[in-house]
Design an enzyme around this catalytic site. Structure first.
Site, PDB file in Angstrom:
ATOM      1  N   HIS A 180      31.856 -55.515 -54.939  1.00  0.00           N
ATOM      2  CA  HIS A 180      30.404 -55.554 -54.773  1.00  0.00           C
ATOM      3  C   HIS A 180      30.009 -56.845 -54.088  1.00  0.00           C
ATOM      4  O   HIS A 180      30.392 -57.932 -54.516  1.00  0.00           O
ATOM      5  CB  HIS A 180      29.704 -55.460 -56.141  1.00  0.00           C
ATOM      6  N   TYR A 213      19.062 -54.949 -61.473  1.00  0.00           N
ATOM      7  CA  TYR A 213      18.478 -55.642 -62.617  1.00  0.00           C
ATOM      8  C   TYR A 213      16.966 -55.506 -62.510  1.00  0.00           C
ATOM      9  O   TYR A 213      16.377 -55.983 -61.536  1.00  0.00           O
ATOM     10  CB  TYR A 213      18.857 -57.119 -62.619  1.00  0.00           C
ATOM     11  N   PRO A 222      25.044 -60.361 -72.374  1.00  0.00           N
ATOM     12  CA  PRO A 222      25.762 -59.763 -71.243  1.00  0.00           C
ATOM     13  C   PRO A 222      25.006 -59.764 -69.925  1.00  0.00           C
ATOM     14  O   PRO A 222      25.560 -59.343 -68.906  1.00  0.00           O
ATOM     15  CB  PRO A 222      26.006 -58.332 -71.722  1.00  0.00           C
ATOM     16  N   LYS A 244      29.155 -62.801 -67.941  1.00  0.00           N
ATOM     17  CA  LYS A 244      30.000 -63.986 -68.063  1.00  0.00           C
ATOM     18  C   LYS A 244      31.026 -63.915 -69.188  1.00  0.00           C
ATOM     19  O   LYS A 244      31.964 -64.725 -69.209  1.00  0.00           O
ATOM     20  CB  LYS A 244      29.131 -65.231 -68.277  1.00  0.00           C
ATOM     21  N   TYR A 294      26.521 -66.227 -60.267  1.00  0.00           N
ATOM     22  CA  TYR A 294      26.933 -64.861 -60.592  1.00  0.00           C
ATOM     23  C   TYR A 294      28.390 -64.607 -60.225  1.00  0.00           C
ATOM     24  O   TYR A 294      29.158 -64.053 -61.024  1.00  0.00           O
ATOM     25  CB  TYR A 294      26.029 -63.857 -59.874  1.00  0.00           C
TER      26      TYR A 294
END
Length: 393
Positions: free
Chosen positions: A74, A203, A295, A299, A387
């Protein structure tokens, strides 16, 4: 039965299994003890996002063949709020780094297969009952296996058995400091036999609460909804789940969710937790045994991998040179990365979720933060870099 090994690893999750693999390749003997049976361990649904560093270490350890074949790279995620979306381009913002979608269950299967084929010993249905002598030259791990009580002496113990594991109890409470935060909401997570609504994760911030659209494969979706603490999944029949996901993930002009069979529902409480230090005597804690993150920032698994990479290098230095310098620095080294992961996870969680008690002012601050990420290359680059994760130590 009484045996001895250099490193006793408690817990056959991804951290324990990867550590065993790294030690084996470095010529360091170890034994892995797991309380559950193999089928249970291989079916535990947990994380699904691997940072670039995690993928790199799996490949280097000889555990990347199926990941490279079946994993989904991704190059970004999408943030949604107020009917609009903004994509974070990882390679462009984070020096070419990316993440992979590859379920923790699959990573565990790969590592178990390698361990059973090549060693070192891995015992399932071997619950550890006590770790004694952590501050001596030869700690002892007591466990049960095949109907008998057994002991394993070792030079070192590594606890990869989670927050509720036995290994944590070997570290005296008086010598530790605990930092934690409980969040006033949980996640309702589902697995559904439908294609994901997007090629990348979504998100979503919404007045109705947070939502996340993820995936396990190109045909299986992993989706989450913010729900009140104490929620019973039975309160959420399938149609209610789909209706709420559609409302929270709504995008002006966007495509609708594909509805289908939901195969699993579960509720995940949200918490942040760090125990310092991550070692005592000859006992070392890794992963959830020492720290937990919500979550939202993906991480948890990746920070556990970083822990065992640091630990494997420290054991390798000791094995090759006799120096315990890296081993002595283990806790301090890991905690620097742990707290960065905690900060990013808190940022993502507090920015995207709606606290039941929050004021309209707080909501406007959240929107302002999302607008800043969308308009500022510096803010977007900071999010992207956090990220995908920093290089492993």
């Amino acid at each position: 039965m009484h045996t001895h090994t250099t490193v006793a690893i408690v817990g056959a999750g991804p951290a324990g299994l990867l550590l065993a693999r790294l030690l084996h390749r470095a010529g360091i003997d170890c034994v892995v003890l797991e309380s559950r049976d193999r089928a249970y361990v291989e079916a535990r649904q947990r994380a699904g996002i691997l940072e670039q560093g995690t993928v790199d270490v799996l490949r280097a350890a000889g555990a990347g063949e199926r990941l490279d074949r079946e994993g989904l790279p991704h190059d970004g995620v999408e943030l949604r709020w107020a009917g609009r979306g903004h994509r974070i381009d990882f390679p462009a913002l984070a020096n070419g780094r990316r993440v992979w979608i590859y379920a923790q269950t699959e990573m565990v299967k790969d590592l178990i297969a390698l361990q059973l084929a090549e060693g070192p010993p891995l015992l399932f249905e071997a619950p550890v009952t006590a770790v004694t002598g952590p501050d001596t030259q030869r700690p002892t791990v007591s466990y049960a296996h095949e109907g008998a009580e057994r002991t394993l002496t070792c030079d070192y113990v590594v606890g990869c058995d989670g927050f509720h594991g036995v290994t944590r109890r070997a570290v005296p409470d008086a010598l530790t400091t605990t930092y934690e935060r409980e969040y006033p909401y949980s996640w309702l997570g589902i697995l559904a036999d439908v294609p994901p609504p997007s090629d990348e994760l979504i998100y979503a911030h919404s007045p109705r609460g947070f939502a996340l659209a993820s995936m396990r494969s190109r045909s299986v979706s992993r989706l989450y909804l913010q729900v009140p603490n104490g929620t019973d999944p039975a309160q959420w029949p399938d149609e209610r789940v789909w209706d709420e996901l559609e409302a929270r993930l709504d995008l002006d002009g966007g495509r609708k969710l594909t509805r289908g069979r939901i195969t699993q529902k579960s509720v995940l409480p949200m918490r942040s937790h760090v125990t310092e230090p991550m070692s005592y005597g000859r006992v070392f804690l890794a992963g959830d045994s020492a720290h937990i993150v919500p979550p939202t920032g993906a991480k948890g698994l990746n920070t556990a991998v970083a822990d065992v990479v640091v630990l494997a290098r420290a054991f390798d230095q000791l094995h090759r040179t006799g120096s315990g310098e890296l081993l002595d620095a283990y806790s301090e080294t890991c905690l620097r990365r742990v707290w960065q992961a905690e900060q990013f996870s808190y940022f993502m969680t507090s920015t995207l979720h709606t606290d039941p008690e929050q004021s309209p002012f707080t909501t406007r601050l959240q929107i302002a933060q999302l607008e800043r990420i969308a308009s500022s290359p510096h803010a977007a680059a900071e999010l992207a870099g956090s990220y995908v994760g920093p290089p492993l130590p």
